[in-house]
Design a protein around this motif. Sequence first.
Motif, PDB file in Angstrom:
ATOM      1  N   TRP A 189       0.820  -1.225   0.000  1.00 56.96           N
ATOM      2  CA  TRP A 189       0.000   0.000   0.000  1.00 56.96           C
ATOM      3  C   TRP A 189       0.849   1.269   0.000  1.00 56.96           C
ATOM      4  O   TRP A 189       0.308   2.373  -0.084  1.00 56.96           O
ATOM      5  CB  TRP A 189      -0.920   0.017   1.218  1.00 56.96           C
ATOM      6  CG  TRP A 189      -1.928  -1.088   1.231  1.00 56.96           C
ATOM      7  CD1 TRP A 189      -2.425  -1.763   0.152  1.00 56.96           C
ATOM      8  CD2 TRP A 189      -2.551  -1.662   2.393  1.00 56.96           C
ATOM      9  NE1 TRP A 189      -3.316  -2.728   0.552  1.00 56.96           N
ATOM     10  CE2 TRP A 189      -3.427  -2.689   1.926  1.00 56.96           C
ATOM     11  CE3 TRP A 189      -2.486  -1.424   3.754  1.00 56.96           C
ATOM     12  CZ2 TRP A 189      -4.194  -3.456   2.789  1.00 56.96           C
ATOM     13  CZ3 TRP A 189      -3.262  -2.185   4.621  1.00 56.96           C
ATOM     14  CH2 TRP A 189      -4.105  -3.187   4.145  1.00 56.96           C
ATOM     15  N   GLY A 190       2.155   1.135   0.120  1.00 56.10           N
ATOM     16  CA  GLY A 190       3.023   2.301   0.152  1.00 56.10           C
ATOM     17  C   GLY A 190       2.942   3.080   1.454  1.00 56.10           C
ATOM     18  O   GLY A 190       3.220   4.281   1.483  1.00 56.10           O
ATOM     19  N   ALA A 191       2.588   2.401   2.537  1.00 61.61           N
ATOM     20  CA  ALA A 191       2.433   3.063   3.838  1.00 61.61           C
ATOM     21  C   ALA A 191       3.654   2.805   4.724  1.00 61.61           C
ATOM     22  O   ALA A 191       4.518   1.976   4.407  1.00 61.61           O
ATOM     23  CB  ALA A 191       1.167   2.551   4.527  1.00 61.61           C
ATOM     24  N   ASP A 192       3.707   3.508   5.843  1.00 62.51           N
ATOM     25  CA  ASP A 192       4.807   3.361   6.800  1.00 62.51           C
ATOM     26  C   ASP A 192       4.713   2.004   7.501  1.00 62.51           C
ATOM     27  O   ASP A 192       3.640   1.614   7.971  1.00 62.51           O
ATOM     28  CB  ASP A 192       4.741   4.490   7.826  1.00 62.51           C
ATOM     29  CG  ASP A 192       5.836   4.379   8.875  1.00 62.51           C
ATOM     30  OD1 ASP A 192       6.955   3.968   8.520  1.00 62.51           O
ATOM     31  OD2 ASP A 192       5.561   4.698  10.046  1.00 62.51           O
ATOM     32  N   THR A 193       5.844   1.305   7.583  1.00 62.97           N
ATOM     33  CA  THR A 193       5.859  -0.036   8.178  1.00 62.97           C
ATOM     34  C   THR A 193       6.235  -0.014   9.662  1.00 62.97           C
ATOM     35  O   THR A 193       6.437  -1.077  10.254  1.00 62.97           O
ATOM     36  CB  THR A 193       6.872  -0.940   7.435  1.00 62.97           C
ATOM     37  OG1 THR A 193       8.181  -0.350   7.526  1.00 62.97           O
ATOM     38  CG2 THR A 193       6.483  -1.119   5.983  1.00 62.97           C
ATOM     39  N   GLY A 194       6.310   1.169  10.246  1.00 62.38           N
ATOM     40  CA  GLY A 194       6.772   1.278  11.622  1.00 62.38           C
ATOM     41  C   GLY A 194       5.972   0.453  12.608  1.00 62.38           C
ATOM     42  O   GLY A 194       6.535  -0.219  13.485  1.00 62.38           O
ATOM     43  N   LEU A 195       4.652   0.483  12.498  1.00 59.73           N
ATOM     44  CA  LEU A 195       3.819  -0.261  13.439  1.00 59.73           C
ATOM     45  C   LEU A 195       4.097  -1.759  13.350  1.00 59.73           C
ATOM     46  O   LEU A 195       4.216  -2.432  14.382  1.00 59.73           O
ATOM     47  CB  LEU A 195       2.342   0.031  13.174  1.00 59.73           C
ATOM     48  CG  LEU A 195       1.349  -0.517  14.203  1.00 59.73           C
ATOM     49  CD1 LEU A 195       0.169   0.435  14.376  1.00 59.73           C
ATOM     50  CD2 LEU A 195       0.838  -1.904  13.810  1.00 59.73           C
ATOM     51  N   ALA A 196       4.194  -2.304  12.132  1.00 56.81           N
ATOM     52  CA  ALA A 196       4.478  -3.730  11.967  1.00 56.81           C
ATOM     53  C   ALA A 196       5.864  -4.075  12.484  1.00 56.81           C
ATOM     54  O   ALA A 196       6.074  -5.133  13.100  1.00 56.81           O
ATOM     55  CB  ALA A 196       4.343  -4.129  10.498  1.00 56.81           C
ATOM     56  N   ASN A 197       6.831  -3.186  12.230  1.00 55.90           N
ATOM     57  CA  ASN A 197       8.187  -3.383  12.764  1.00 55.90           C
ATOM     58  C   ASN A 197       8.166  -3.486  14.278  1.00 55.90           C
ATOM     59  O   ASN A 197       8.751  -4.395  14.873  1.00 55.90           O
ATOM     60  CB  ASN A 197       9.079  -2.193  12.373  1.00 55.90           C
ATOM     61  CG  ASN A 197       9.872  -2.458  11.115  1.00 55.90           C
ATOM     62  OD1 ASN A 197      10.174  -3.588  10.783  1.00 55.90           O
ATOM     63  ND2 ASN A 197      10.202  -1.398  10.403  1.00 55.90           N
ATOM     64  N   ARG A 198       7.482  -2.532  14.908  1.00 55.40           N
ATOM     65  CA  ARG A 198       7.446  -2.509  16.370  1.00 55.40           C
ATOM     66  C   ARG A 198       6.706  -3.716  16.938  1.00 55.40           C
ATOM     67  O   ARG A 198       7.092  -4.258  17.982  1.00 55.40           O
ATOM     68  CB  ARG A 198       6.820  -1.197  16.856  1.00 55.40           C
ATOM     69  CG  ARG A 198       7.664   0.037  16.546  1.00 55.40           C
ATOM     70  CD  ARG A 198       7.149   1.269  17.272  1.00 55.40           C
ATOM     71  NE  ARG A 198       5.797   1.646  16.861  1.00 55.40           N
ATOM     72  CZ  ARG A 198       5.521   2.413  15.809  1.00 55.40           C
ATOM     73  NH1 ARG A 198       6.507   2.897  15.045  1.00 55.40           N
ATOM     74  NH2 ARG A 198       4.269   2.733  15.516  1.00 55.40           N
ATOM     75  N   LEU A 199       5.640  -4.143  16.261  1.00 52.08           N
ATOM     76  CA  LEU A 199       4.906  -5.329  16.729  1.00 52.08           C
ATOM     77  C   LEU A 199       5.794  -6.559  16.700  1.00 52.08           C
ATOM     78  O   LEU A 199       5.792  -7.368  17.641  1.00 52.08           O
ATOM     79  CB  LEU A 199       3.660  -5.553  15.863  1.00 52.08           C
ATOM     80  CG  LEU A 199       2.827  -6.795  16.207  1.00 52.08           C
ATOM     81  CD1 LEU A 199       2.355  -6.762  17.657  1.00 52.08           C
ATOM     82  CD2 LEU A 199       1.640  -6.919  15.245  1.00 52.08           C
ATOM     83  N   ALA A 200       6.575  -6.714  15.637  1.00 56.05           N
ATOM     84  CA  ALA A 200       7.465  -7.865  15.544  1.00 56.05           C
ATOM     85  C   ALA A 200       8.532  -7.819  16.634  1.00 56.05           C
ATOM     86  O   ALA A 200       8.787  -8.829  17.310  1.00 56.05           O
ATOM     87  CB  ALA A 200       8.126  -7.914  14.163  1.00 56.05           C
ATOM     88  N   VAL A 201       9.153  -6.663  16.814  1.00 51.76           N
ATOM     89  CA  VAL A 201      10.186  -6.532  17.845  1.00 51.76           C
ATOM     90  C   VAL A 201       9.586  -6.783  19.221  1.00 51.76           C
ATOM     91  O   VAL A 201      10.183  -7.479  20.062  1.00 51.76           O
ATOM     92  CB  VAL A 201      10.836  -5.138  17.785  1.00 51.76           C
ATOM     93  CG1 VAL A 201      11.779  -4.932  18.969  1.00 51.76           C
ATOM     94  CG2 VAL A 201      11.602  -4.968  16.474  1.00 51.76           C
ATOM     95  N   ALA A 202       8.391  -6.258  19.467  1.00 52.81           N
ATOM     96  CA  ALA A 202       7.731  -6.464  20.757  1.00 52.81           C
ATOM     97  C   ALA A 202       7.474  -7.944  21.018  1.00 52.81           C
ATOM     98  O   ALA A 202       7.656  -8.432  22.146  1.00 52.81           O
ATOM     99  CB  ALA A 202       6.411  -5.685  20.791  1.00 52.81           C
ATOM    100  N   ALA A 203       7.061  -8.665  19.977  1.00 48.52           N
ATOM    101  CA  ALA A 203       6.813 -10.105  20.145  1.00 48.52           C
ATOM    102  C   ALA A 203       8.090 -10.844  20.510  1.00 48.52           C
ATOM    103  O   ALA A 203       8.098 -11.708  21.397  1.00 48.52           O
ATOM    104  CB  ALA A 203       6.213 -10.681  18.866  1.00 48.52           C
ATOM    105  N   TYR A 204       9.193 -10.492  19.846  1.00 51.96           N
ATOM    106  CA  TYR A 204      10.470 -11.154  20.163  1.00 51.96           C
ATOM    107  C   TYR A 204      10.942 -10.806  21.575  1.00 51.96           C
ATOM    108  O   TYR A 204      11.465 -11.666  22.288  1.00 51.96           O
ATOM    109  CB  TYR A 204      11.539 -10.748  19.150  1.00 51.96           C
ATOM    110  CG  TYR A 204      11.408 -11.415  17.809  1.00 51.96           C
ATOM    111  CD1 TYR A 204      11.410 -12.803  17.689  1.00 51.96           C
ATOM    112  CD2 TYR A 204      11.288 -10.653  16.634  1.00 51.96           C
ATOM    113  CE1 TYR A 204      11.283 -13.417  16.447  1.00 51.96           C
ATOM    114  CE2 TYR A 204      11.171 -11.265  15.391  1.00 51.96           C
ATOM    115  CZ  TYR A 204      11.166 -12.641  15.310  1.00 51.96           C
ATOM    116  OH  TYR A 204      11.046 -13.237  14.082  1.00 51.96           O
TER     117      TYR A 204
END
Length: 403
Positions: free
Chosen positions: A176-191
């Motif tokens: 979608w050409g949107a910012d991936t910051g939220l997905a990045n943070r969710l992945a890091v938070a899970a780890y």
Amino acid sequence: MNETHPIKRKPVPRGIAHTGPVILAYGFRPFFLAAGIWAVVAMGLWVVCLMTGFPIGSGYGGAAWHAHEMLFGYTSAALAGFLLTAIPNWTGRLPVSGIPLAILFAVWLAGRLVLIRPDLVGVGWAVGVDILFLPLLFAICLREVIAGRKWRDLKVLAAVLALAIANASYHALIVWGADTGLANRLAVAAYIMLIGIIGGRVVPSFTRNWLAKRHVINLPAPYDRLDSLALLTALAGLGLWVVWPTHLATVIVCIVAGALHAMRLARWQSWQTAEERLVLVLHLAYAAVPLGFFAIALVPSGLVDAASALHVFTVGAIGLMTLAIMSRATRGHTGMPLTAPALTAASYGFLVIGAVLRPGAMLVPAHYMTLVAISGLCWMAAFLLYVVEYGPALLTRRKPRPE
């Protein structure tokens, strides 16, 4: 009257199969080896991209590809190797091996290959292939945990499910050409939650075992309310960080979470582990958890930039903990002595340097890119040493049978 006798059933065999390809005998073998290789290759390709303009990731975007392959390429392989090895110990069931393991690994590998140049097959098809791995890993682990009735381990699988959602969201945001910051943070938070939960088991346990052999009286504190409070506060802080990374509530809760995890680590007798680097490195990796919380709490003030704070978690906590677990598990499950020889210690040293330099580069703006590049080279050196030292054992060495 004829007496009936119950049919004697043979017990279900338990243990590791000693026939077939060694690499497919246990989950840690293909996934730890692939994680080590991909950690080097993916970082190398990113460096080439920066230096030459090579279109890594093509239409997906080089920076987006690099972030994805560190979070969902390398780290998901390390996680799979750990879970497929640990869950049989938790449940008492046979490990996933042979053809099922080969299929799971092939799905992970296919994702890596198609994302190098997704335009060749179409970004949509490439994304579709990559999305398959984490849900498949989750389903396999869920089946084993339910069959073994190990309900307390469902919280570990909740983090795997969060990773699957984060991966799908990351791809969707890219398309979608949107910012991936939220997905990045969710992945890091899970780890980080996985490190808090699983690290909270293995770090004090391995430390206790090592200290007990040395007849040390002061051992790591057993799990109690402080541990539970640290994990709950971490969950709250990470949840706020994912959604509102610069909110005042995020700052406050993350400071509290950092303090609680620092207290937690202090109770594990870290200062007594200096003589055995195989144990010490676990404490160094866990130390990056409270440091990461403090770093993200400082971002809104401008004292730390968001990328540097993120890398305290990714390189320091996630990278160093996965390398520590991979080397220890490889040694333990292939019959090697549980001690860190020089090559293993060197790999830890390189990654510790990289973990310090990457977020620390912001303090020296004039040499920022140089320090970032050196950090990347340290990352590559650390995992190259792992592959060189442990690759032959993963491919060929079986753990000796007890006599």
